[in-house]
Scaffold this motif. Sequence first.
Motif, PDB file in Angstrom:
ATOM      1  N   GLU A  51      -0.836  -0.928   9.967  1.00  0.00           N
ATOM      2  CA  GLU A  51      -1.314  -0.494   8.571  1.00  0.00           C
ATOM      3  C   GLU A  51      -2.867  -0.970   8.382  1.00  0.00           C
ATOM      4  OE1 GLU A  51       1.911  -1.002   5.787  1.00  0.00           O
ATOM      5  OE2 GLU A  51       2.285   0.943   5.784  1.00  0.00           O
ATOM      6  N   LYS A  52      -3.041  -2.235   8.450  1.00  0.00           N
ATOM      7  CA  LYS A  52      -4.309  -3.081   8.181  1.00  0.00           C
ATOM      8  C   LYS A  52      -5.300  -2.368   9.384  1.00  0.00           C
ATOM      9  CE  LYS A  52      -2.003  -7.115   6.886  1.00  0.00           C
ATOM     10  NZ  LYS A  52      -1.791  -8.726   7.034  1.00  0.00           N
ATOM     11  N   SER A  53      -5.072  -2.206  10.575  1.00  0.00           N
ATOM     12  CA  SER A  53      -5.787  -1.829  11.649  1.00  0.00           C
ATOM     13  C   SER A  53      -6.074  -0.166  11.565  1.00  0.00           C
ATOM     14  CB  SER A  53      -4.995  -1.593  13.001  1.00  0.00           C
ATOM     15  OG  SER A  53      -4.807  -2.987  13.543  1.00  0.00           O
ATOM     16  N   LEU A  54      -5.194   0.691  10.916  1.00  0.00           N
ATOM     17  CA  LEU A  54      -5.448   2.135  10.601  1.00  0.00           C
ATOM     18  C   LEU A  54      -6.375   1.981   9.266  1.00  0.00           C
ATOM     19  CD1 LEU A  54      -1.982   3.793  10.792  1.00  0.00           C
ATOM     20  CD2 LEU A  54      -3.956   3.821  12.499  1.00  0.00           C
ATOM     21  N   ALA A  55      -6.289   1.136   8.468  1.00  0.00           N
ATOM     22  CA  ALA A  55      -7.193   1.248   7.262  1.00  0.00           C
ATOM     23  C   ALA A  55      -8.544   0.814   7.627  1.00  0.00           C
ATOM     24  CB  ALA A  55      -6.683  -0.049   6.256  1.00  0.00           C
ATOM     25  N   ASN A  56      -8.629  -0.216   8.717  1.00  0.00           N
ATOM     26  CA  ASN A  56      -9.863  -0.474   9.365  1.00  0.00           C
ATOM     27  C   ASN A  56     -10.706   0.583   9.708  1.00  0.00           C
ATOM     28  OD1 ASN A  56      -9.626  -3.252   8.307  1.00  0.00           O
ATOM     29  ND2 ASN A  56      -8.951  -3.881  10.454  1.00  0.00           N
ATOM     30  N   LEU A  57      -9.783   1.393  10.603  1.00  0.00           N
ATOM     31  CA  LEU A  57     -10.477   2.380  11.220  1.00  0.00           C
ATOM     32  C   LEU A  57     -10.872   3.644  10.170  1.00  0.00           C
ATOM     33  CD1 LEU A  57      -7.661   2.601  14.149  1.00  0.00           C
ATOM     34  CD2 LEU A  57      -9.904   2.036  14.563  1.00  0.00           C
ATOM     35  N   ARG A  58      -9.915   3.908   9.453  1.00  0.00           N
ATOM     36  CA  ARG A  58     -10.096   4.730   8.312  1.00  0.00           C
ATOM     37  C   ARG A  58     -11.594   4.338   7.516  1.00  0.00           C
ATOM     38  NH1 ARG A  58      -6.017   4.055   5.622  1.00  0.00           N
ATOM     39  NH2 ARG A  58      -4.745   5.442   7.180  1.00  0.00           N
ATOM     40  N   GLU A  59     -11.705   3.245   7.168  1.00  0.00           N
ATOM     41  CA  GLU A  59     -13.028   2.837   6.703  1.00  0.00           C
ATOM     42  C   GLU A  59     -14.242   3.067   7.567  1.00  0.00           C
ATOM     43  OE1 GLU A  59     -14.732  -1.424   4.862  1.00  0.00           O
ATOM     44  OE2 GLU A  59     -12.898  -1.452   5.600  1.00  0.00           O
ATOM     45  N   LYS A  60     -13.978   3.010   8.892  1.00  0.00           N
ATOM     46  CA  LYS A  60     -15.085   3.019   9.839  1.00  0.00           C
ATOM     47  C   LYS A  60     -15.494   4.472  10.424  1.00  0.00           C
ATOM     48  CE  LYS A  60     -14.716  -1.695  11.224  1.00  0.00           C
ATOM     49  NZ  LYS A  60     -16.077  -2.267  10.856  1.00  0.00           N
TER      50      LYS A  60
END
Length: 218
Positions: A51-60
Amino acid sequence: MEISNSFELLKYLKEESLLEKYPEFWWPNENSFEIFLGAILTQNTKWENVEKSLANLREKNLLSLEAINRVDLETLVLAITPSGFKNQKSIRIKKIVSNILEEFFTFESFCKSVGKEWLLEQKGIGLETADAILCYACRQEIMVVDKYTQKLVSSFGYEFETYEDLQAWCEYGINDNLDKIFDLYGYEISLNKLYCRFHGKIVEYMKTRNKQFNKGKK
């Protein structure tokens, strides 16, 4: 308690009201491309890290085939770091994304047309990951089985030598009792949704059981 097939296991788990707080298809994200990435990122790590990785990808703004294909490897590595094995997973994600674009052109076309054999030919995609992509991202009629499934059916006295044997046991009991399952749910639930929820019930049941076991050891 004894069970003779996977339908009886489903019936038992349904009585536990395990998925009341979860989405309709259990997987925590309903965006197909995020599910696709999550199925790869969750290998050898906890879902909280994914979920943390997906949040990072979403932000970028990296949640599409085209964006992942364009982004430089260093940026992708940094974004998925929480999921572990960041370098290996980044390279494999970049490669499979490139292959999807080359073979299927769009993610929508990929979801409609891809089969398990194609996925298993991709570096880093094993049986469980392939089935998770097919079931949850592509909404195909395939049951995902995992370590939770294996442990649960083992506790009822069933042992299987291969992933495929366990999967066949789970799917057969469901397919052979669809009329009873429709009565159980009160409507003609789709096979894909049924497999999603059955797998979800197994996972949530085993997580709850493990927590209770660990609590009892203190």
